[in-house]
Each structure stands twice: as C-alpha cells, then as structure tokens.
Motif scaffolding. Structure first.
Motif, mmCIF file in Angstrom:
data_model
loop_
_atom_site.group_PDB
_atom_site.id
_atom_site.type_symbol
_atom_site.label_atom_id
_atom_site.label_comp_id
_atom_site.label_asym_id
_atom_site.label_seq_id
_atom_site.Cartn_x
_atom_site.Cartn_y
_atom_site.Cartn_z
ATOM 1 N N LEU A 113 0.828 -1.212 0.000
ATOM 2 C CA LEU A 113 0.000 0.000 0.000
ATOM 3 C C LEU A 113 0.863 1.264 0.000
ATOM 4 C CD1 LEU A 113 -2.907 -0.972 2.439
ATOM 5 C CD2 LEU A 113 -2.915 -0.948 -0.068
ATOM 6 N N ILE A 114 1.929 1.268 0.789
ATOM 7 C CA ILE A 114 2.795 2.451 0.814
ATOM 8 C C ILE A 114 3.553 2.574 -0.506
ATOM 9 C CG2 ILE A 114 4.770 3.545 1.929
ATOM 10 C CD1 ILE A 114 3.823 2.450 4.583
ATOM 11 N N ALA A 115 4.047 1.453 -1.046
ATOM 12 C CA ALA A 115 4.736 1.494 -2.337
ATOM 13 C C ALA A 115 3.805 2.020 -3.431
ATOM 14 C CB ALA A 115 5.243 0.110 -2.694
ATOM 15 N N ASN A 116 2.549 1.629 -3.360
ATOM 16 C CA ASN A 116 1.569 2.111 -4.336
ATOM 17 C C ASN A 116 1.355 3.626 -4.171
ATOM 18 O OD1 ASN A 116 -0.566 1.168 -6.368
ATOM 19 N ND2 ASN A 116 -1.805 2.358 -4.947
ATOM 20 N N ALA A 117 1.311 4.081 -2.914
ATOM 21 C CA ALA A 117 1.138 5.517 -2.660
ATOM 22 C C ALA A 117 2.350 6.304 -3.156
ATOM 23 C CB ALA A 117 0.920 5.749 -1.169
ATOM 24 N N LEU B 218 -0.320 -6.927 -9.764
ATOM 25 C CA LEU B 218 -0.789 -7.946 -8.828
ATOM 26 C C LEU B 218 -0.785 -7.475 -7.372
ATOM 27 C CD1 LEU B 218 1.017 -11.082 -10.316
ATOM 28 C CD2 LEU B 218 -1.435 -10.653 -10.310
ATOM 29 N N GLY B 219 -0.130 -6.347 -7.113
ATOM 30 C CA GLY B 219 0.072 -5.926 -5.729
ATOM 31 C C GLY B 219 -1.201 -5.754 -4.938
ATOM 32 N N LEU B 220 -2.179 -4.999 -5.465
ATOM 33 C CA LEU B 220 -3.412 -4.745 -4.721
ATOM 34 C C LEU B 220 -4.278 -5.990 -4.627
ATOM 35 C CD1 LEU B 220 -4.370 -1.167 -5.961
ATOM 36 C CD2 LEU B 220 -3.349 -1.827 -3.776
ATOM 37 N N SER B 221 -4.207 -6.854 -5.643
ATOM 38 C CA SER B 221 -4.938 -8.120 -5.571
ATOM 39 C C SER B 221 -4.400 -8.979 -4.422
ATOM 40 C CB SER B 221 -4.817 -8.872 -6.898
ATOM 41 O OG SER B 221 -5.382 -10.157 -6.796
ATOM 42 N N ILE B 222 -3.076 -9.004 -4.285
ATOM 43 C CA ILE B 222 -2.457 -9.757 -3.200
ATOM 44 C C ILE B 222 -2.825 -9.134 -1.852
ATOM 45 C CG2 ILE B 222 -0.237 -10.351 -2.141
ATOM 46 C CD1 ILE B 222 0.874 -10.618 -5.007
ATOM 47 N N HIS C 235 -10.588 -1.391 1.455
ATOM 48 C CA HIS C 235 -11.294 -0.579 0.468
ATOM 49 C C HIS C 235 -10.523 0.718 0.250
ATOM 50 C CE1 HIS C 235 -13.042 1.171 4.215
ATOM 51 N NE2 HIS C 235 -12.974 2.297 3.522
ATOM 52 N N VAL C 236 -10.886 1.406 -0.816
ATOM 53 C CA VAL C 236 -10.245 2.677 -1.144
ATOM 54 C C VAL C 236 -11.309 3.748 -1.267
ATOM 55 C CG1 VAL C 236 -10.294 2.118 -3.625
ATOM 56 C CG2 VAL C 236 -8.714 3.868 -2.787
ATOM 57 N N ASP C 237 -11.006 4.942 -0.749
ATOM 58 C CA ASP C 237 -11.888 6.090 -0.930
ATOM 59 C C ASP C 237 -11.010 7.324 -1.097
ATOM 60 O OD1 ASP C 237 -10.954 6.508 1.610
ATOM 61 O OD2 ASP C 237 -12.910 6.576 2.598
ATOM 62 N N GLU C 238 -11.609 8.481 -0.980
ATOM 63 C CA GLU C 238 -10.859 9.732 -1.159
ATOM 64 C C GLU C 238 -10.312 10.198 0.174
ATOM 65 O OE1 GLU C 238 -11.539 14.308 -2.829
ATOM 66 O OE2 GLU C 238 -12.996 12.720 -3.269
ATOM 67 N N ALA C 239 -9.039 10.559 0.190
ATOM 68 C CA ALA C 239 -8.422 11.063 1.414
ATOM 69 C C ALA C 239 -8.867 12.502 1.666
ATOM 70 C CB ALA C 239 -6.896 11.006 1.290
ATOM 71 N N PRO C 240 -8.878 12.936 2.929
ATOM 72 C CA PRO C 240 -9.207 14.339 3.219
ATOM 73 C C PRO C 240 -8.252 15.269 2.482
ATOM 74 C CG PRO C 240 -9.184 13.028 5.236
ATOM 75 C CD PRO C 240 -8.648 12.159 4.149
ATOM 76 N N GLY C 241 -8.793 16.222 1.763
ATOM 77 C CA GLY C 241 -7.965 17.140 1.003
ATOM 78 C C GLY C 241 -7.564 16.619 -0.358
ATOM 79 N N GLY C 242 -8.077 15.434 -0.736
ATOM 80 C CA GLY C 242 -7.745 14.856 -2.039
ATOM 81 C C GLY C 242 -6.734 13.733 -1.909
ATOM 82 N N GLY C 243 -6.544 12.997 -2.988
ATOM 83 C CA GLY C 243 -5.661 11.844 -2.956
ATOM 84 C C GLY C 243 -6.438 10.568 -2.669
ATOM 85 N N ALA C 244 -5.715 9.481 -2.552
ATOM 86 C CA ALA C 244 -6.332 8.172 -2.304
ATOM 87 C C ALA C 244 -6.071 7.741 -0.867
ATOM 88 C CB ALA C 244 -5.786 7.131 -3.280
ATOM 89 N N ARG C 245 -7.049 7.053 -0.294
ATOM 90 C CA ARG C 245 -6.882 6.486 1.044
ATOM 91 C C ARG C 245 -7.294 5.018 0.998
ATOM 92 N NH1 ARG C 245 -9.982 9.277 5.844
ATOM 93 N NH2 ARG C 245 -11.737 8.907 4.420
ATOM 94 N N PHE C 246 -6.345 4.136 1.246
ATOM 95 C CA PHE C 246 -6.597 2.699 1.330
ATOM 96 C C PHE C 246 -6.695 2.334 2.810
ATOM 97 C CE2 PHE C 246 -4.940 3.123 -2.878
ATOM 98 C CZ PHE C 246 -5.524 2.105 -3.618
ATOM 99 N N THR C 247 -7.788 1.665 3.176
ATOM 100 C CA THR C 247 -8.025 1.321 4.578
ATOM 101 C C THR C 247 -8.173 -0.188 4.737
ATOM 102 O OG1 THR C 247 -9.136 3.425 4.987
ATOM 103 C CG2 THR C 247 -9.532 1.654 6.573
#
Length: 449
Positions: A336-340, A400-404, A417-429
């Motif tokens: 997740l961090i590598a993806n960010a 394959l990273g997120l599938s794994i 799941h993924v949604d929008e981070a506060p102020g924009g960007g992606a947030r994976f939880t």
C-alpha cells in the motif's frame, strides 16, 4: 345446454357439476406442481458446484415426481471424437447400483439419440416387457438388476444445445403412466440451464486450479536462475571482476533494474498461486501494531526519500494488539505504501494512520496524489488491473500488488477498500478483527471523520 337444433338437452346438472369439480381439481393440482417447481428451481439454483446441485435435486423433486432413483448423464466426446453419454451422478433408495457414475456408452444408434432428436421425454411403464422387445439393451438389463421397473427419461437442453439426460426411475411398474409430459419438459428445461451453469463453473474452477499450479511451477523454476543472474549483475556493478567504464555501468544498471522487476513478478506470482490454491498458511501471533506501524513507516520512509516524499505516522491513541501474521501483514502495508509512493508527486506526504473500536482495527495509507476515480475502485483489486492514473516517475508494476493485498487481508478475516483522502488523494483502509475468532462482519464502507 342446447343441442345442435337449439333445443335444451337432457344432461343431468349433477354430471356437469361433477365435471367442473374434476376440472377444478386438475387445475389446482397443476398449479401446485408449478408452484413446487418454482420453489425447487430456486433451491437448486443457489448451488454452484455440480455435485451440490445434483445432491439437492434428489430430495427437492419428491413433491412433484414419484421415484426411487434419479440419475444424470452428460454428453461428452471421447478421445476418438465420438459423442458419449456418461453417467455423472446417481442416487437411489435401492442398495444395488449396477449403473452409476462413470458408466458410459456411445450416443449414436441408441434410444437416447432418438429422445434428443424428438426432444420428447420417454416413458417406459414396464421395463421387463421392454427388455423382451429389446433383449440386447445392456442398460435395461443392469437397472432391472437394481429393482427398477419403470422409468422416465428427459432430455436436457440448454440454450438450444443438448447437454445430457435426467432419468427418474421407480421400483413399481406404470408409475409414470399418467405423467404430465409438459411438467417434465418444464423441469428438464429449468434443470438443464442450472446443470450447465454448474458444470461450466466447476470446469472454470478446475482450469483456475490448473493455472495456479502452472504459475507456481513456472515461477518457482524462474526464481533460482533470476537470483543467480541478479547476483552476478551485483558483482559486476561492484567491479569485483574488474573496472567498468561509464557505458558498461549504465548497461549493468539497466540489467539490475530488469532482473529486480522480474524477481518481483515471480514473487507476486508465487503469492497468487499459494493464495488461490489454498496453500497459504498464516502464522498468527500477537502483534504489537504500534511498534509494527512505526517500523513500517521508518523502513518505507527511507525508500520514499528518493522522491522527496515524507512518511508520517499518526496514531491518536495506542492501538491494541491483534492476532496476525506479521510478515504477511507487513507485505500488505509495504504494498500500500509502495503504491502511494508510485502515484504521489515529489515533496508530498504519505500518512500511515491507525484507529480502533470494540471490534475492529483500521489501518489507513493516505496520499496527496490524484486519487482513484469512483468507477475504478472495485476493479482495482482484481489481478492485472491498473487505473487510469500513471505513476509520477514512470515506476513499473506487475498489476498484482493490490490483488495480493486484498487476498491477504481477507485471509486475516478483514477487508480493504479505497476512498478519497481528506484534502484529495487516495486512502486505502485495511480493517482487521481485534479478536481473530469474532463473528462480526466489517462494514461495507467505514465512515471517517
């Protein structure tokens, strides 16, 4: 009622009333059959695997059809290209079974071929008499040994293509003498679609398992030579075998990058193969999430420095320990961090945060990149799927990273799941159960303040 001359007839009104009652009873019986058929079809249609569906059939059809035995045979081709009828499944109230799963016979020239040609069910009211007229019928000889005395055979046709037969058999002669053919045709039509769906699903599962075995073997066989190649490339880059000029250093750098990406792909393929084939074993142990996340932020922070990105750890309150496989959960956070990092511009911040309630622990990775469009969020966790955004420094990925990530989180009893981070960007939880044995279900979309 008037006769042909228009004069009243002498028909007894009681006879007319009796006839109307009989018609009404037949209609009521027909309605009950149709209602039972709908109920049975719904029950059977819930199954996915072929054996599950067939086992459901045996008890489900009793309110509609009398029988002591049911068999299902499907059409297939042998290695010589001949169309065969192969018994797929059979259940019986009788102990003996001379014809069961695996029994096969050619379709050509058989009475079953005639059933397919006409599309009509075949009723044999007296199998002993039938054998006298067809003394060479081996299948009739065998089922008579099982105690069967009458039979009803329906063709199974799905989307206009014959797929097999269903055989209802009774230990009593003439069981199907007064059978409603239309009812059995309806049953066969519904059943054919359900069986074909289940057969295709089961075949898909078998092919998926074959694919996983192939990927596992191929990836395993590639891992060792790639490791050797990577080792020699490192030796050459360190000039252990002699000095390199600038052009040679550039070539070695490209080779190191390519072998590194190939090794990453091999590792991902091995993980996917292990997860999908059910060979993934988690080594759960109490995990201190506070120290775990601090270590993750530190190690990934060193990598993020290459793009002038800072990893910030936010834990408003200490997190509880969870029962988890630390190595696999570390793989989740790393991905997740590598993806960010991949989708974040330079000089931005990636936030690693955590919170908890009575049942669940949440770990989030938020970035200041372009975010993930809502229509792409669900399929983002499918293998080899990529979103419409491009990495900010042309980083490569296997897809394959997120599938794994999703499969490892699900193996822990959680979800991601993924949604929008506060102020924009992606947030994976990532949501994990505090108690590994909890029966609670994670919410579909966890609200955030």
């Amino acid at each position: 009622m008037p006769d042909k001359a228009g004069q009243p007839t002498g028909q007894d009104p009681r006879e007319l009333q009796q006839a109307l009652v009989e018609v009404s009873l037949r209609l009521e019986r027909r309605v009950r059959e149709l209602e039972a058929l709908v109920t049975v079809t719904e029950r059977i249609n819930r199954g996915l695997l072929l054996d599950e569906v067939l086992d459901e059939i045996y008890d489900a059809f009793r309110p509609i059809i009398p029988y002591d035995r049911i068999g299902v045979a499907l059409l297939e081709e042998d290695d010589r290209g001949r169309k065969m009828v192969r018994s797929q499944w059979m259940r019986s109230d009788n102990q003996a079974a001379h014809i069961g799963p695996g029994y096969a016979a050619p379709l050509a020239g058989s009475s079953l071929e005639t059933i397919l040609d006409t599309g009509e069910p075949r009723i044999i009211n007296d199998l002993q008499a039938h054998l006298l007229h067809h003394p060479k019928s081996r299948s009739t000889q065998q089922i008579l040994k099982d105690g069967v005395r009458s039979s009803l055979t329906c063709p199974l046709v799905a989307t206009g293509r014959p797929v097999g037969f269903i055989f209802f058999s009774s230990n009593t002669p003439n069981t199907y003498r007064d059978a409603h053919v239309a009812t059995f045709q309806q049953i066969a039509g519904q059943l054919a679609m359900i069986l074909e769906k289940s057969r295709l699903y089961q075949r898909l599962m078998e092919l998926n398992e074959l694919k996983n075995r192939f990927l596992g073997v191929a990836a395993h066989d590639l891992r060792n030579p790639l490791g050797v190649l990577g080792g020699y490339v490192d030796l050459l880059r360190q000039e252990a075998l002699g000095p390199l000029n600038e052009a040679q250093q550039e070539v070695m750098a490209v080779m190191a990058d390519v072998t590194g990406r190939m090794s990453g792909l091999v590792d991902d393929l091995l993980d996917v193969s292990a997860i999908e084939s059910g060979r993934l074993e988690l080594e759960r142990a109490p995990l201190d999430l506070n120290r775990f996340l601090a270590d993750q932020a530190h190690s990934q922070g060193l990598i993020a420095q290459g793009k002038a990105i800072r990893i910030a750890l936010e834990l408003p309150e200490p997190l509880p320990s969870v029962a988890a496989d630390g190595q696999r959960l570390g793989q989740v956070i790393d991905n997740l961090i590598a993806n960010a990092i991949k989708f974040s511009p330079r000089d931005t911040v990636i936030t690693l945060s955590g919170s908890a309630d009575e049942d669940w622990v949440r770990i989030s990775v938020s970035d200041q990149g372009p975010g993930v469009p809502p229509e792409e969020r669900e399929r983002l966790f499918e293998p080899f799927q990529r979103g419409s955004n491009t990495p900010t420094a042309d980083e490569q990925s296997t897809g394959l990273g997120l599938s794994i990530v999703q499969k490892l989180v699900q193996a822990h009893g959680g979800r991601v799941h993924v949604d929008e981070a506060p102020g924009g960007g992606a947030r994976f939880t990532v949501q994990l159960p505090r108690d590994a044995g909890t029966d609670a279900q994670p919410p579909e979309q966890e609200p955030h303040a």
